[in-house]
Design an enzyme around this catalytic site. Structure first.
Site, PDB file in Angstrom:
ATOM      1  CE  LYS A 189      -1.928   2.887   2.694  1.00 25.27           C
ATOM      2  NZ  LYS A 189      -1.905   4.010   1.736  1.00 25.27           N
ATOM      3  CD  GLU A 228      12.936   0.605   9.589  1.00 18.78           C
ATOM      4  OE1 GLU A 228      13.410   1.560  10.240  1.00 18.78           O
ATOM      5  OE2 GLU A 228      13.551  -0.446   9.406  1.00 18.78           O
ATOM      6  CB  CYS A 255      12.869   8.812   8.588  1.00 18.64           C
ATOM      7  SG  CYS A 255      13.742   7.711   7.464  1.00 18.64           S
ATOM      8  CD  GLU A 303       9.937  12.758  11.574  1.00 13.19           C
ATOM      9  OE1 GLU A 303       8.763  12.381  11.710  1.00 13.19           O
ATOM     10  OE2 GLU A 303      10.825  12.064  11.047  1.00 13.19           O
TER      11      GLU A 303
HETATM   12  P1  NAD Z   1       2.120   8.367   7.744  1.00  9.75           P
HETATM   13  O1  NAD Z   1       2.377   7.636   9.019  1.00  9.75           O
HETATM   14  O2  NAD Z   1       1.089   9.411   7.727  1.00  9.75           O
HETATM   15  O3  NAD Z   1       1.708   7.338   6.576  1.00  9.75           O
HETATM   16  C1  NAD Z   1       2.517   6.225   6.246  1.00  9.75           C
HETATM   17  C2  NAD Z   1       1.656   5.191   5.536  1.00  9.75           C
HETATM   18  O4  NAD Z   1       0.715   4.670   6.486  1.00  9.75           O
HETATM   19  C3  NAD Z   1       0.838   5.734   4.373  1.00  9.75           C
HETATM   20  O5  NAD Z   1       0.824   4.766   3.338  1.00  9.75           O
HETATM   21  C4  NAD Z   1      -0.541   5.894   4.983  1.00  9.75           C
HETATM   22  O6  NAD Z   1      -1.566   5.806   4.033  1.00  9.75           O
HETATM   23  C5  NAD Z   1      -0.600   4.715   5.939  1.00  9.75           C
HETATM   24  N1  NAD Z   1      -1.560   4.860   7.038  1.00  9.75           N
HETATM   25  C6  NAD Z   1      -2.098   5.985   7.548  1.00  9.75           C
HETATM   26  N2  NAD Z   1      -2.970   5.680   8.539  1.00  9.75           N
HETATM   27  C7  NAD Z   1      -2.971   4.344   8.659  1.00  9.75           C
HETATM   28  C8  NAD Z   1      -3.647   3.431   9.519  1.00  9.75           C
HETATM   29  N3  NAD Z   1      -4.484   3.836  10.467  1.00  9.75           N
HETATM   30  N4  NAD Z   1      -3.388   2.103   9.390  1.00  9.75           N
HETATM   31  C9  NAD Z   1      -2.520   1.661   8.451  1.00  9.75           C
HETATM   32  N5  NAD Z   1      -1.853   2.477   7.597  1.00  9.75           N
HETATM   33  C10 NAD Z   1      -2.066   3.801   7.711  1.00  9.75           C
HETATM   34  O7  NAD Z   1       3.542   8.885   7.287  1.00  9.75           O
HETATM   35  P2  NAD Z   1       3.887   9.816   6.046  1.00  9.75           P
HETATM   36  O8  NAD Z   1       3.394  11.179   6.387  1.00  9.75           O
HETATM   37  O9  NAD Z   1       3.484   9.166   4.772  1.00  9.75           O
HETATM   38  O10 NAD Z   1       5.493   9.773   6.084  1.00  9.75           O
HETATM   39  C11 NAD Z   1       6.235  10.577   6.912  1.00  9.75           C
HETATM   40  C12 NAD Z   1       6.700   9.841   8.158  1.00  9.75           C
HETATM   41  O11 NAD Z   1       7.365   8.647   7.790  1.00  9.75           O
HETATM   42  C13 NAD Z   1       7.682  10.634   8.967  1.00  9.75           C
HETATM   43  O12 NAD Z   1       7.368  10.549  10.336  1.00  9.75           O
HETATM   44  C14 NAD Z   1       9.004   9.930   8.706  1.00  9.75           C
HETATM   45  O13 NAD Z   1       9.973  10.070   9.697  1.00  9.75           O
HETATM   46  C15 NAD Z   1       8.567   8.525   8.539  1.00  9.75           C
HETATM   47  N6  NAD Z   1       9.574   7.766   7.800  1.00  9.75           N
HETATM   48  C16 NAD Z   1      10.335   6.842   8.457  1.00  9.75           C
HETATM   49  C17 NAD Z   1      11.307   6.146   7.782  1.00  9.75           C
HETATM   50  C18 NAD Z   1      12.154   5.109   8.480  1.00  9.75           C
HETATM   51  O14 NAD Z   1      12.714   4.269   7.801  1.00  9.75           O
HETATM   52  N7  NAD Z   1      12.251   5.125   9.792  1.00  9.75           N
HETATM   53  C19 NAD Z   1      11.517   6.377   6.434  1.00  9.75           C
HETATM   54  C20 NAD Z   1      10.735   7.327   5.794  1.00  9.75           C
HETATM   55  C21 NAD Z   1       9.749   8.013   6.487  1.00  9.75           C
END
Ligand code: NAD
Length: 450
Positions: free
Chosen positions: A153, A228, A262, A352
């Site tokens: 997804k 992650e 991240c 963040e």
């Molecule tokens: P997000 O948590 O809003 O969304 C991530 C994914 O989760 C999306 O595909 C979203 O549709 C899905 N999602 C949202 N609600 C959900 C739910 N209730 N159940 C299941 N899936 C759900 O994050 P974002 O805004 O897309 O990305 C930014 C964040 O990602 C930042 O906090 C960043 O630090 C983190 N990030 C971490 C890493 C790592 O490897 N640690 C890498 C890249 C980004």
């Protein structure tokens, strides 16, 4: 319901897609479940060959994938090419790993025990918008190598590269049903994957907040999870470091991907004795970062992903700044490179930002640097700049974070494990270690008694 996908640099729609709902999510899981028995039975050498073919197809279609990623995320094209290059490397690496994830034989009384790595079954892979195709590959590579089938997804804002990649998966000869891409809302189809009884594991990359809800939702079926999550990493500059080099590279440690990384080293900790000298050079280097059209070969920083996200980033900067760069005019979700002097207690240093905002914080000595670096709920990444090797080792061992670099900005390599401490999550991606996250360890006792 349709989903309109935008180019964040122009605010123009670049695709209209049909969004999946619960029914489609269940159907995707059912397809993956049906494909599992045949996929797990594929001989390791054949699975490796299919992954190698996928890697080759990514290379052949690299420019198209990079253009898609650049337009959908607003990434500078040069950086997008690098990321797609890594995707090919990831598939090559896990093609080579398929038949090297070995079990053991263990001598025990009355016989011998053997261990086997078994695939989990259907795995749900949920990825964010900042490195869409790259992060998808970090999960797909080891999940496929281990013999799992997949429902992937992508994030709502950036589904296009995952869709193109799923065409290449089929073109490579990986059977239908092994990789299924589900375009839809996280709160609807993402959550369904998390709670679905036929999904054995969720590999999640995203915010700490959603990570928490994934962990809660997975509890109902005791689902395996790899999380992650967010970061607030420290770039620790000691006075004995090559200050010129540290300052010249510091902008790329935090403003890369417009700070939507991240691993962004967004807390720049500088030993007081070198503070003024470093800050002056850091500002001068940041002023040279080329912000503009992502399609331009020389662009180093593009826009943020959305208007809503820009508002959140802007909320962190309300007082004086040490530097604020220029950005192109509208359209586009632009936000300038920004440097603020801060204390580690300020909101800009605690949360963040996920945008191009660096907080520079002074420290007194080694113990103070370690204390401040660890004074955060996160623990993902970081850098140490020093010429003293013993100090570099002492400090890297003392900082509670999953990956670190010494006298360098980057700590992500295909071959090395990547993941977080504390609220940055758990489980490891990349390296051979990722294979353990996509398999179960089984031990079998074989009696040698007559
Ligand atoms: P997000 O948590 O809003 O969304 C991530 C994914 O989760 C999306 O595909 C979203 O549709 C899905 N999602 C949202 N609600 C959900 C739910 N209730 N159940 C299941 N899936 C759900 O994050 P974002 O805004 O897309 O990305 C930014 C964040 O990602 C930042 O906090 C960043 O630090 C983190 N990030 C971490 C890493 C790592 O490897 N640690 C890498 C890249 C980004």
């Amino acid at each position: 319901m349709t989903l309109t996908v935008l180019n964040p640099a122009t605010e123009e729609p670049i695709a209209e897609l049909e969004q999946a709902g619960l029914e489609e999510a269940d159907a995707a899981v059912a397809r993956a479940k049906a494909a599992f028995p045949a996929w797990r039975a594929v001989a390791p050498a054949d699975r490796a060959r299919l992954l190698r073919r996928l890697a080759a197809l990514v290379e052949e279609n690299a420019e198209e994938l990079a253009q898609i990623e650049s337009r959908n995320v607003g990434k500078p094209i040069a950086g997008a090419r690098g990321e797609v290059g890594m995707v090919a490397q990831v598939f090559h690496f896990y093609a080579g790993a398929v038949d090297k994830h070995r079990g053991d034989t263990i001598p025990v009384t009355g016989g011998v025990a053997a261990t086997f790595h078994e695939p989990l079954g259907v795995v749900g892979l949920i990825v964010p918008w900042n490195f869409p195709v790259n992060i998808a590959s970090w999960k797909l590579g080891p999940a496929l190598a281990c013999g799992n089938t997949i429902v992937l997804k992508p994030a709502e804002l950036t589904p296009l590269s995952a869709l193109r990649l799923s065409d290449l998966v089929l073109e490579a000869g990986i059977p239908k049903g092994v990789v299924n891409v589900l375009v839809g809302k996280g709160s609807v189809v993402g959550q369904r994957l998390v709670e679905h009884p036929d999904v054995a594991k969720i590999g999640f990359t995203g915010s700490t907040e959603v990570g928490r809800s994934v962990m809660e939702g997975a509890a109902g079926t005791i689902k395996r999870v790899t999380l992650e999550l967010g970061g607030k990493s420290a770039n620790v500059v000691f006075a004995d470091a090559d200050i010129e080099r540290a300052a010249a590279s510091a902008p790329y440690a935090v403003f890369d991907n417009a700070g939507q990384d991240c691993c962004a080293r967004s807390r720049v900790l500088v030993e007081r004795a070198a503070y003024d000298r470093f800050l002056e050079q850091f500002v001068a280097a940041t002023a040279k970062v080329h912000v503009g059209d992502p399609a331009d070969e020389s662009t180093e920083m593009g826009p943020l992903i959305s208007a809503e996200h820009r508002e959140k980033v802007a909320s962190f900067v309300d007082g004086d700044t040490a530097f604020r760069g220029d950005v192109p005019g509208e359209p586009g979700f632009w936000y300038p490179c920004t440097i603020v002097e801060a204390s580690n207690d300020d909101r800009v240093a605690r949360e963040e930002v996920f945008g191009p905002v660096a907080a520079v914080i002074p420290f007194e000595d080694e113990a103070d640097a370690i204390r401040i670096a660890n004074d955060t709920p996160f623990g993902l990444s970081g850098s140490i700049w020093t010429r003293d090797t013993a100090r570099a080792l002492r400090v890297t061992r003392a900082i509670d974070t999953g990956v670190l670099s010494v006298n360098a900005n980057t700590s992500v390599r295909v071959q090395t494990p990547f993941g977080g401490f504390k609220e940055s999550g758990f489980g490891r991606e990349l390296g051979l270690e990722a294979l353990d996250g996509y398999s179960e360890l089984k031990s079998v006792f074989i009696s040698t008694e007559e």
